[in-house]
Scaffold this motif. Structure first.
Motif, PDB file in Angstrom:
ATOM      1  N   ASN A  57      50.068  59.587 -19.155  1.00  0.00           N
ATOM      2  CA  ASN A  57      49.584  59.869 -17.797  1.00  0.00           C
ATOM      3  C   ASN A  57      49.209  61.335 -17.602  1.00  0.00           C
ATOM      4  O   ASN A  57      49.163  61.820 -16.476  1.00  0.00           O
ATOM      5  N   GLY A  58      48.902  61.984 -18.712  1.00  0.00           N
ATOM      6  CA  GLY A  58      48.295  63.307 -18.625  1.00  0.00           C
ATOM      7  C   GLY A  58      49.264  64.438 -18.304  1.00  0.00           C
ATOM      8  O   GLY A  58      48.838  65.542 -18.007  1.00  0.00           O
ATOM      9  N   ILE A  59      50.589  64.175 -18.373  1.00  0.00           N
ATOM     10  CA  ILE A  59      51.538  65.294 -18.207  1.00  0.00           C
ATOM     11  C   ILE A  59      51.335  66.235 -19.407  1.00  0.00           C
ATOM     12  O   ILE A  59      51.416  67.456 -19.291  1.00  0.00           O
ATOM     13  N   LEU A  60      51.061  65.623 -20.571  1.00  0.00           N
ATOM     14  CA  LEU A  60      50.692  66.401 -21.774  1.00  0.00           C
ATOM     15  C   LEU A  60      49.274  65.996 -22.174  1.00  0.00           C
ATOM     16  O   LEU A  60      48.875  64.849 -21.953  1.00  0.00           O
ATOM     17  N   LEU A  61      48.539  66.915 -22.771  1.00  0.00           N
ATOM     18  CA  LEU A  61      47.191  66.564 -23.241  1.00  0.00           C
ATOM     19  C   LEU A  61      47.175  66.566 -24.775  1.00  0.00           C
ATOM     20  O   LEU A  61      47.808  67.427 -25.409  1.00  0.00           O
ATOM     21  N   PRO A  62      46.475  65.586 -25.379  1.00  0.00           N
ATOM     22  CA  PRO A  62      46.510  65.428 -26.849  1.00  0.00           C
ATOM     23  C   PRO A  62      45.936  66.625 -27.601  1.00  0.00           C
ATOM     24  O   PRO A  62      45.188  67.424 -27.029  1.00  0.00           O
ATOM     25  N   ASP A  63      46.286  66.724 -28.893  1.00  0.00           N
ATOM     26  CA  ASP A  63      45.646  67.708 -29.781  1.00  0.00           C
ATOM     27  C   ASP A  63      44.142  67.407 -29.795  1.00  0.00           C
ATOM     28  O   ASP A  63      43.729  66.254 -29.668  1.00  0.00           O
ATOM     29  N   ASP A  64      43.354  68.478 -29.963  1.00  0.00           N
ATOM     30  CA  ASP A  64      41.892  68.314 -30.012  1.00  0.00           C
ATOM     31  C   ASP A  64      41.476  67.471 -31.199  1.00  0.00           C
ATOM     32  O   ASP A  64      41.828  67.786 -32.342  1.00  0.00           O
ATOM     33  N   ASN A  65      40.757  66.390 -30.933  1.00  0.00           N
ATOM     34  CA  ASN A  65      40.201  65.567 -32.003  1.00  0.00           C
ATOM     35  C   ASN A  65      39.149  64.671 -31.351  1.00  0.00           C
ATOM     36  O   ASN A  65      39.479  63.928 -30.422  1.00  0.00           O
ATOM     37  N   PRO A  66      37.880  64.759 -31.774  1.00  0.00           N
ATOM     38  CA  PRO A  66      36.834  63.957 -31.114  1.00  0.00           C
ATOM     39  C   PRO A  66      37.090  62.459 -31.194  1.00  0.00           C
ATOM     40  O   PRO A  66      36.553  61.692 -30.394  1.00  0.00           O
ATOM     41  N   GLU A  67      37.942  62.035 -32.133  1.00  0.00           N
ATOM     42  CA  GLU A  67      38.203  60.591 -32.275  1.00  0.00           C
ATOM     43  C   GLU A  67      39.320  60.097 -31.357  1.00  0.00           C
ATOM     44  O   GLU A  67      39.554  58.898 -31.239  1.00  0.00           O
ATOM     45  N   THR A  68      40.024  61.041 -30.708  1.00  0.00           N
ATOM     46  CA  THR A  68      41.156  60.643 -29.864  1.00  0.00           C
ATOM     47  C   THR A  68      40.674  60.002 -28.573  1.00  0.00           C
ATOM     48  O   THR A  68      39.730  60.482 -27.943  1.00  0.00           O
ATOM     49  N   LEU A  69      41.350  58.915 -28.199  1.00  0.00           N
ATOM     50  CA  LEU A  69      40.990  58.235 -26.956  1.00  0.00           C
ATOM     51  C   LEU A  69      42.258  57.708 -26.274  1.00  0.00           C
ATOM     52  O   LEU A  69      43.124  57.128 -26.923  1.00  0.00           O
ATOM     53  N   ILE A  70      42.353  57.965 -24.965  1.00  0.00           N
ATOM     54  CA  ILE A  70      43.370  57.297 -24.152  1.00  0.00           C
ATOM     55  C   ILE A  70      42.593  56.689 -22.999  1.00  0.00           C
ATOM     56  O   ILE A  70      41.985  57.411 -22.199  1.00  0.00           O
ATOM     57  N   ASN A  71      42.536  55.362 -22.941  1.00  0.00           N
ATOM     58  CA  ASN A  71      41.824  54.705 -21.847  1.00  0.00           C
ATOM     59  C   ASN A  71      42.792  53.800 -21.111  1.00  0.00           C
ATOM     60  O   ASN A  71      43.457  52.959 -21.705  1.00  0.00           O
ATOM     61  N   ILE A  72      42.887  54.000 -19.785  1.00  0.00           N
ATOM     62  CA  ILE A  72      43.806  53.194 -18.985  1.00  0.00           C
ATOM     63  C   ILE A  72      43.037  52.563 -17.844  1.00  0.00           C
ATOM     64  O   ILE A  72      42.380  53.268 -17.067  1.00  0.00           O
ATOM     65  N   ASP A  73      43.094  51.249 -17.799  1.00  0.00           N
ATOM     66  CA  ASP A  73      42.415  50.493 -16.741  1.00  0.00           C
ATOM     67  C   ASP A  73      40.932  50.896 -16.644  1.00  0.00           C
ATOM     68  O   ASP A  73      40.403  51.084 -15.541  1.00  0.00           O
ATOM     69  N   GLY A  74      40.306  51.081 -17.787  1.00  0.00           N
ATOM     70  CA  GLY A  74      38.870  51.375 -17.826  1.00  0.00           C
ATOM     71  C   GLY A  74      38.522  52.840 -17.634  1.00  0.00           C
ATOM     72  O   GLY A  74      37.355  53.211 -17.672  1.00  0.00           O
ATOM     73  N   ILE A  75      39.541  53.700 -17.428  1.00  0.00           N
ATOM     74  CA  ILE A  75      39.252  55.130 -17.224  1.00  0.00           C
ATOM     75  C   ILE A  75      39.736  55.909 -18.443  1.00  0.00           C
ATOM     76  O   ILE A  75      40.894  55.779 -18.858  1.00  0.00           O
ATOM     77  N   THR A  76      38.837  56.714 -19.000  1.00  0.00           N
ATOM     78  CA  THR A  76      39.228  57.532 -20.145  1.00  0.00           C
ATOM     79  C   THR A  76      39.900  58.802 -19.627  1.00  0.00           C
ATOM     80  O   THR A  76      39.369  59.477 -18.742  1.00  0.00           O
ATOM     81  N   LEU A  77      41.088  59.078 -20.173  1.00  0.00           N
ATOM     82  CA  LEU A  77      41.875  60.232 -19.698  1.00  0.00           C
ATOM     83  C   LEU A  77      41.245  61.552 -20.155  1.00  0.00           C
ATOM     84  O   LEU A  77      41.030  61.789 -21.347  1.00  0.00           O
ATOM     85  N   THR A  78      40.910  62.378 -19.166  1.00  0.00           N
ATOM     86  CA  THR A  78      40.455  63.749 -19.424  1.00  0.00           C
ATOM     87  C   THR A  78      41.124  64.601 -18.347  1.00  0.00           C
ATOM     88  O   THR A  78      41.766  64.052 -17.440  1.00  0.00           O
ATOM     89  N   GLU A  79      40.948  65.921 -18.404  1.00  0.00           N
ATOM     90  CA  GLU A  79      41.528  66.762 -17.349  1.00  0.00           C
ATOM     91  C   GLU A  79      40.986  66.372 -15.984  1.00  0.00           C
ATOM     92  O   GLU A  79      41.672  66.447 -14.980  1.00  0.00           O
ATOM     93  N   LYS A  80      39.716  65.907 -15.958  1.00  0.00           N
ATOM     94  CA  LYS A  80      39.074  65.536 -14.686  1.00  0.00           C
ATOM     95  C   LYS A  80      39.611  64.228 -14.113  1.00  0.00           C
ATOM     96  O   LYS A  80      39.676  64.060 -12.900  1.00  0.00           O
TER      97      LYS A  80
END
Ligand SMILES: Nc1ncnc2c1ncn2[C@@H]1O[C@H](COP(=O)(O)OP(=O)(O)OP(=O)(O)O)[C@@H](O)[C@H]1O
Length: 285
Positions: A57-80
């Protein structure tokens, strides 16, 4: 990227390294969670479970990697999108005392709704509804800190339910309860999951708790060793041992019986049913 329509959570190539740490706490983890099901992430202390919960839930943000994806309920997790994700994901932590903010149970449960400026009459009806769902209606005027451990967890769950999340993460949230209290909360969670079509992601080092799930993810030193149904996970004794865990009692007894040539029907899938079945076998001998 194509998302499976029925997966509410899709995680791909997720890694995370704490500042000043050489070794990643989470290493290239990928999994998915079907909508409306219960998944348990199991692993020994320090295996990275809470880190994954915080990444979801974005309390922590993943290590940089273009292949990393966290998608929840159709929304891709980004800072925005972090706040949109947080509206959809509720976390219940191990120690509910750290989560209470209201002077009374009803104030506490209403807190998230107040923050979202829900009108008062609607807020009151939601608070009543969720307290009823967790069986805490009679305690609405009580001070949260004087409740029992199990009651506190019920109030914490009600506070999360009030926001109407799609996914509830339970981070070791029954670990401070005695076995009877633990069982009651697990039963409540299953009931809430079915009634509200919720998706549950629970995190535990207690393998007996994992038995209640539809899917088990086994984590060891930050890496995902396996993801499967409880029956299939517990068939693989060496997998469980490699993860530094022990089999649940039911599976230990079942495996011993099978090794002695006693076959156990598939529908005998709980300790209670196993005892009954063995008594029946015994009376036929
Ligand atoms: N804030 C932090 N800074 C640095 N390292 C951390 C931090 N939090 C956790 N770690 C390390 O990251 C690894 C994973 O920790 P994490 O708390 O995610 O594991 P866990 O499986 O949830 O453990 P437990 O069951 O004991 O709660 C551990 O080696 C831990 O020491």
């Amino acid at each position: 990227m194509i998302f499976m329509k029925d997966n509410i959570v899709t995680v791909e190539h997720l890694s995370f390294t704490y500042k000043d740490s050489e070794e990643p706490a989470v290493k290239d983890v990928s999994f998915s969670i079907p909508k409306g099901t219960w998944t348990t992430l199991v692993g020994h202390n320090g295996s990275g479970k809470s880190t994954i919960a915080r990444l979801l839930n974005g309390i922590l943000l993943p290590d940089d990697n273009p292949e990393t994806l966290i998608n929840i309920d159709g929304i891709t997790l980004t800072e925005k999108t972090m706040w949109d994700i947080r509206d959809r994901v509720g976390i219940v932590f191990q120690n509910p005392d750290n989560q209470f903010v209201g002077a009374t149970v009803e104030d506490d449960v209403a807190f998230g709704l107040e923050n979202r400026q829900v009108p008062r009459p609607k807020m009151k009806s939601i608070v009543q509804d969720v307290l009823n769902q967790v069986g805490m209606t009679n305690f609405q005027k009580s001070e949260p800190q004087y409740l029992s451990g199990g009651q506190k967890q019920r109030v914490a769950i009600a506070g999360i339910l009030a926001i109407g999340p799609k996914l509830i993460i339970l981070d070791e949230s029954t670990s401070m309860l005695d076995p009877a209290g633990k069982f009651k909360i697990l039963k409540l969670i299953r009931k809430l999951q079915k009634e509200n079509e919720l998706t549950i992601f629970s995190i535990t080092h207690d393998i007996n708790e994992a038995e209640h799930a539809d899917q088990i993810l086994v984590l060891d030193k930050g890496s995902l060793l396996a993801s499967d149904s409880p029956v299939d996970i517990f068939k693989d004794v060496s997998l469980i041992k490699n993860a530094g865990l022990d089999l649940p009692l039911f599976y230990k007894i079942k495996n011993k019986l099978i090794n002695k040539g006693i076959s156990i029907p598939q529908e005998v899938n709980t300790e209670e049913k196993l005892v009954k079945y063995l008594c029946q076998l015994n009376s036929k001998m």
